[in-house]
Design an enzyme around this catalytic site. Structure first.
Site, mmCIF file in Angstrom:
data_model
loop_
_atom_site.group_PDB
_atom_site.id
_atom_site.type_symbol
_atom_site.label_atom_id
_atom_site.label_comp_id
_atom_site.label_asym_id
_atom_site.label_seq_id
_atom_site.Cartn_x
_atom_site.Cartn_y
_atom_site.Cartn_z
ATOM 1 C CD GLU A 1 21.377 44.447 32.466
ATOM 2 O OE1 GLU A 1 19.958 44.121 31.325
ATOM 3 O OE2 GLU A 1 21.752 43.704 31.991
ATOM 4 C CG ASN A 2 13.787 45.790 32.307
ATOM 5 O OD1 ASN A 2 13.421 45.281 31.096
ATOM 6 N ND2 ASN A 2 14.324 46.524 33.403
ATOM 7 C CD1 TRP A 3 15.488 39.110 36.052
ATOM 8 C CD2 TRP A 3 12.953 39.061 36.757
ATOM 9 N NE1 TRP A 3 14.535 38.225 35.299
ATOM 10 C CE2 TRP A 3 13.111 37.929 35.492
ATOM 11 C CE3 TRP A 3 11.988 39.025 37.436
ATOM 12 C CZ2 TRP A 3 12.585 37.716 34.680
ATOM 13 C CZ3 TRP A 3 10.759 37.991 37.404
ATOM 14 C CH2 TRP A 3 11.657 37.390 35.585
ATOM 15 C CG HIS B 1 5.061 49.610 32.300
ATOM 16 N ND1 HIS B 1 6.150 49.780 31.229
ATOM 17 C CD2 HIS B 1 5.742 49.301 33.605
ATOM 18 C CE1 HIS B 1 7.379 49.643 32.416
ATOM 19 N NE2 HIS B 1 6.897 49.685 33.457
ATOM 20 N NE ARG C 1 12.469 49.108 35.258
ATOM 21 C CZ ARG C 1 12.046 49.546 34.204
ATOM 22 N NH1 ARG C 1 11.022 49.417 34.570
ATOM 23 N NH2 ARG C 1 12.878 50.096 33.411
ATOM 24 N NE ARG D 1 13.053 57.586 31.173
ATOM 25 C CZ ARG D 1 13.681 57.503 29.789
ATOM 26 N NH1 ARG D 1 14.488 58.211 29.022
ATOM 27 N NH2 ARG D 1 14.121 56.017 29.475
ATOM 28 C CG ASP E 1 13.923 52.893 27.620
ATOM 29 O OD1 ASP E 1 13.212 53.170 28.572
ATOM 30 O OD2 ASP E 1 15.435 54.193 28.167
HETATM 31 C C1 IPE Z 1 10.481 50.875 29.182
HETATM 32 O O1 IPE Z 1 9.776 51.478 29.624
HETATM 33 C C2 IPE Z 1 9.253 49.461 29.606
HETATM 34 C C3 IPE Z 1 10.121 48.148 29.699
HETATM 35 C C4 IPE Z 1 11.997 47.702 30.185
HETATM 36 C C5 IPE Z 1 9.590 46.795 30.528
HETATM 37 P P1 IPE Z 1 10.692 52.542 31.157
HETATM 38 O O2 IPE Z 1 9.944 51.113 32.076
HETATM 39 O O3 IPE Z 1 12.217 51.962 30.891
HETATM 40 O O4 IPE Z 1 10.809 53.653 31.682
HETATM 41 P P2 IPE Z 1 11.562 54.355 32.118
HETATM 42 O O5 IPE Z 1 13.210 54.499 31.184
HETATM 43 O O6 IPE Z 1 11.014 54.209 33.623
HETATM 44 O O7 IPE Z 1 10.920 56.215 31.393
HETATM 45 MG MG MG Z 2 13.927 52.600 30.996
#
Ligand code: IPE
Ligand code: MG
Length: 236
Positions: A49-51, A19, A53, A6, A2
């Site tokens: 849950e990431n979908w 990323h 985004r 940030r 994670d």
């Molecule tokens: C983790 O970094 C990578 C994935 C979930 C793919 P984040 O994208 O969650 O980074 P933050 O939480 O926004 O900083």
């Molecule tokens: Mg995150």
């Protein structure tokens, strides 16, 4: 893993650049784990849950994943690493599915290490999928639900081929598991690092392992019971 976003924000870069740096770090940590002789490592790369985004971020993540897998194949082969996937793979883009199945196929006989990627993974979805498969077996009369125990049920989880995690590391200072291996991690030691994933160096990984090695894992027993058991094992 994670904190890519940030980290990027703090360095005046785009989330996607974050990323990209995250993927570079995956290489370093996976190599370190292998060199340390750790047989199983699982990376939470994309959650159910990431979908939610922004579309551009999701598609950048999928492209990065595809490129990572293609570039990594040689090293997986050279180092006898088997690729394994946890999650609803069928919902991933066709291109990614294709690369995944080729990589899994080309590494399936490897025995020294297993690299598992949790992709489109969520512990609750995993349980739902397991129960659905099991229920279908009850309906067709192939199993007796009265005999169900954890050992049997765990064979229906995505993790059927790998052991439970000993240590779960979460980076970026968040103190939660976010739907990751909730059942398999029932007895896992949990380590929280304040560092964002791109800056989590192999030396920090070793620090986490050292911390893990200081802990006493009691599995519901008392410390006294463990000491007695240890003494009797030392005698044999
Ligand atoms: C983790 O970094 C990578 C994935 C979930 C793919 P984040 O994208 O969650 O980074 P933050 O939480 O926004 O900083
Ligand atoms: Mg995150």
């Amino acid at each position: 893993m994670d904190g890519n976003g940030r980290w990027a924000e703090r360095h005046g870069k785009s989330r996607i650049e974050g990323h990209r740096r995250g993927v570079e770090n995956v290489r370093k940590i996976v190599d370190a784990a292998r060199e340390l002789g750790i047989p199983y490592i699982t990376l939470f790369a994309f959650s159910v849950e990431n979908w939610q985004r922004p579309k551009t971020e999701v598609s950048a993540l999928m492209t990065l994943l595809n490129t990572y897998l293609k570039k990594e194949l040689q090293s997986l082969v050279k180092n006898d690493v088997r690729l394994n996937v946890l999650g609803r793979v069928e919902e991933l883009p066709a291109k990614v599915r294709e690369t995944l199945s080729q990589t899994i196929d080309k590494t399936k006989s490897h025995k020294s290490h297993v690299l598992s990627l949790a992709l489109n993974y969520g512990a609750r979805t995993e349980l739902v999928d397991a129960v659905k498969t099991y229920a279908a077996q009850i309906t067709s009369g192939r199993v007796d639900p009265g005999k169900l125990d954890w050992k049997t049920l765990s064979k229906y989880l995505y993790t059927r081929d790998i052991p439970d995690p000993d240590l779960i590391i979460r980076t970026s200072g968040e103190h939660r598991l976010s739907n990751f291996l909730l059942l398999q991690g029932a007895y896992a030691e949990i380590y929280f690092s304040p560092l964002c994933w791109p800056e989590f160096h192999p030396l920090h990984f070793i620090e986490a392992i050292n911390d893990f090695q200081q802990r006493e894992r009691r599995y519901g027993q008392t410390g006294e019971q463990l000491k007695t058991a240890k003494k009797s094992l030392q005698r044999t």
